[in-house]
Design a protein around this motif. Structure first.
Motif, PDB file in Angstrom:
ATOM      1  N   THR A   1      59.755  36.628  43.241  1.00  0.00           N
ATOM      2  CA  THR A   1      58.860  37.513  43.960  1.00  0.00           C
ATOM      3  C   THR A   1      59.620  38.255  45.042  1.00  0.00           C
ATOM      4  O   THR A   1      60.400  37.678  45.774  1.00  0.00           O
TER       5      THR A   1
ATOM      6  N   SER B   1      50.749  48.507  42.581  1.00  0.00           N
ATOM      7  CA  SER B   1      50.959  48.636  41.152  1.00  0.00           C
ATOM      8  C   SER B   1      51.651  47.389  40.658  1.00  0.00           C
ATOM      9  O   SER B   1      51.791  46.398  41.356  1.00  0.00           O
TER      10      SER B   1
ATOM     11  N   VAL C   1      46.789  39.800  45.740  1.00  0.00           N
ATOM     12  CA  VAL C   1      47.268  41.140  46.066  1.00  0.00           C
ATOM     13  C   VAL C   1      48.279  41.477  44.984  1.00  0.00           C
ATOM     14  O   VAL C   1      49.151  40.653  44.676  1.00  0.00           O
ATOM     15  N   PRO C   2      48.175  42.665  44.372  1.00  0.00           N
ATOM     16  CA  PRO C   2      49.088  42.997  43.262  1.00  0.00           C
ATOM     17  C   PRO C   2      50.561  42.730  43.567  1.00  0.00           C
ATOM     18  O   PRO C   2      51.297  42.244  42.706  1.00  0.00           O
ATOM     19  N   SER C   3      50.978  42.989  44.788  1.00  0.00           N
ATOM     20  CA  SER C   3      52.387  42.791  45.120  1.00  0.00           C
ATOM     21  C   SER C   3      52.762  41.319  45.214  1.00  0.00           C
ATOM     22  O   SER C   3      53.951  40.981  45.297  1.00  0.00           O
ATOM     23  N   ASP C   4      51.791  40.435  45.219  1.00  0.00           N
ATOM     24  CA  ASP C   4      52.082  38.995  45.243  1.00  0.00           C
ATOM     25  C   ASP C   4      52.397  38.464  43.855  1.00  0.00           C
ATOM     26  O   ASP C   4      52.892  37.352  43.705  1.00  0.00           O
TER      27      ASP C   4
ATOM     28  N   GLN D   1      53.327  49.184  45.720  1.00  0.00           N
ATOM     29  CA  GLN D   1      52.625  48.142  46.460  1.00  0.00           C
ATOM     30  C   GLN D   1      51.303  47.791  45.809  1.00  0.00           C
ATOM     31  O   GLN D   1      50.869  46.669  45.821  1.00  0.00           O
TER      32      GLN D   1
ATOM     33  N   GLU E   1      43.095  35.817  48.844  1.00  0.00           N
ATOM     34  CA  GLU E   1      43.933  36.874  49.375  1.00  0.00           C
ATOM     35  C   GLU E   1      43.951  38.001  48.354  1.00  0.00           C
ATOM     36  O   GLU E   1      44.343  37.816  47.203  1.00  0.00           O
ATOM     37  N   GLY E   2      43.526  39.145  48.782  1.00  0.00           N
ATOM     38  CA  GLY E   2      43.463  40.251  47.831  1.00  0.00           C
ATOM     39  C   GLY E   2      43.400  41.572  48.554  1.00  0.00           C
ATOM     40  O   GLY E   2      43.198  41.647  49.764  1.00  0.00           O
ATOM     41  N   ASN E   3      43.545  42.630  47.777  1.00  0.00           N
ATOM     42  CA  ASN E   3      43.522  43.982  48.308  1.00  0.00           C
ATOM     43  C   ASN E   3      42.161  44.604  48.023  1.00  0.00           C
ATOM     44  O   ASN E   3      41.687  44.563  46.891  1.00  0.00           O
TER      45      ASN E   3
END
Lengths: 94, 271
Positions: B31, B23, A61-64, B21, B138-140
């Protein structure tokens, strides 16, 4: 087009197999990722971001992701072609 | 009658994306979690343990049939490399694993860490060796971490209704599909038939929510009715898929009109 091959994915604890890294790209730049065993992460050299791998599950996930600072970047190789991935892997592991 | 658990598990996807979020990450050398993600994690922790049991209870096992149909429509076959987007606890991924066999590969992608942990533990608790061909990511869904033309089939189970940007998700799915391959997206059906709509709402109000209330999750499941109202009809989904770059799209109603399955083909298909 990528070829997955017939090699089963290999998980070593919280590590990540090179096979898995070859099917993944940076979710933002869509450029290849390289494995860094030292930090147990996937590095996107194209945008200077590392993504963690936790319990064998890459977190893409980009925010990770986190931006690699200049000191970390200087220890890394910026090349993203497949041949360079192997060299980077060795350098990062040393 | 519903896959309430998968829908509730995907609640976080309905929350608007916070700046940054999706970007480039903002913190240097450490983090920083987006607050919204933390809230979503708490929600998933609360719901995740009862997902599968509630699925079976509320649908009287029917969800298994709808999912098998979704797999069939995807065209997945032995030896294929396939992707399940919004995989949750892995129902569709496990079915895909059986379909493609040990010479194939399955990737299950989800936004939720806890959902993926449950999927992973289910995988390792199974004795079937073919499940070794599944990898969890885990991904969007709106930023898929795969190269173009990676997969022979893609499935989405009760995820498209809940994502923030459905068009972007379908565009991404189209991008990672090999030319000529299909996406199969199963979800609740937003019916244009007033009787079906009323029945669906009645089931949610008088069956789903009371059942969820037993687990203290009534509010989470009340969300279902609103999310279905805000979803797209079958025809609208077909149009969306075409706008996303698919060369053909067809929506099939199943489960007596309560469920629907969108099937779309990336250009390059030769009948």
């Amino acid at each position: 087009m990528l070829r997955f091959g017939r090699v089963l994915f290999k998980e070593a604890g919280t590590g990540i197999s090179k096979t898995l890294s070859e099917i993944l790209v940076c979710p933002l730049s869509k450029q290849p990722l390289r494995v860094c065993e030292k930090t147990n992460s996937l590095i996107s050299d194209s945008i200077g971001v590392s993504y963690p791998v936790v319990d064998g599950i890459p977190r893409l996930v980009p925010s990770d992701g986190k931006i690699i600072d200049d000191e970390e970047a200087s220890n890394s190789n910026s090349a993203v072609d497949p041949d360079a991935v192997k060299n980077d892997h060795q350098r990062c592991s040393s | 009658m519903d896959n309430a658990i998968m829908s509730a598990a995907s609640l976080h996807r309905t929350l608007p994306a916070l700046p940054g979020q999706h970007s480039r990450p903002v913190s240097r050398s450490k983090t920083r979690l987006v607050r919204c993600s933390n809230e979503r994690q708490v929600l998933f922790d609360r719901i995740a343990p009862v997902y599968d049991n509630l699925n079976d209870l509320l649908t009287v096992g029917q969800h298994r049939i709808w999912k098998r149909m979704a797999i069939s429509w995807s065209g997945a076959k032995k030896g294929d490399n396939v992707l399940d987007v919004c995989c949750g606890t892995g129902d569709l991924a496990f079915l895909l694993s059986e379909k493609v066999g040990p010479t194939g590969k399955v990737v299950g992608l989800d936004f939720s860490k806890q959902q993926l942990l449950i999927a992973s533990s289910r995988q390792h608790s199974q004795s079937k060796t073919c499940y070794e061909n599944i990898k969890w990511i885990e991904g969007n869904a709106i930023d898929l971490p795969f190269p173009e033309s990676s997969f022979d089939a893609v499935t989405i189970g009760y995820g498209l209704r809940n994502v923030v940007d459905r068009l972007k998700v379908l565009e991404e799915v189209c991008r990672v599909l090999k030319p000529g391959s299909k996406v199969s997206a199963l979800d609740f059906n937003k019916s244009t038939n007033p009787f079906s709509t009323s029945f669906q709402e009645w089931m949610i109000d008088y069956v789903v929510v009371p059942a969820a209330d037993i687990y203290g999750l009534a509010n989470e499941y009340r969300y279902l009715k609103r999310s279905i109202n805000e979803f797209l009809t079958g025809k609208e989904l077909e149009r969306l898929a075409l706008n996303a770059g698919f060369c053909s799209a067809k929506h099939f109603e199943t489960g007596g009109g309560l469920m629907g399955n969108l099937v779309a083909v990336r250009y390059g298909y030769i009948p």
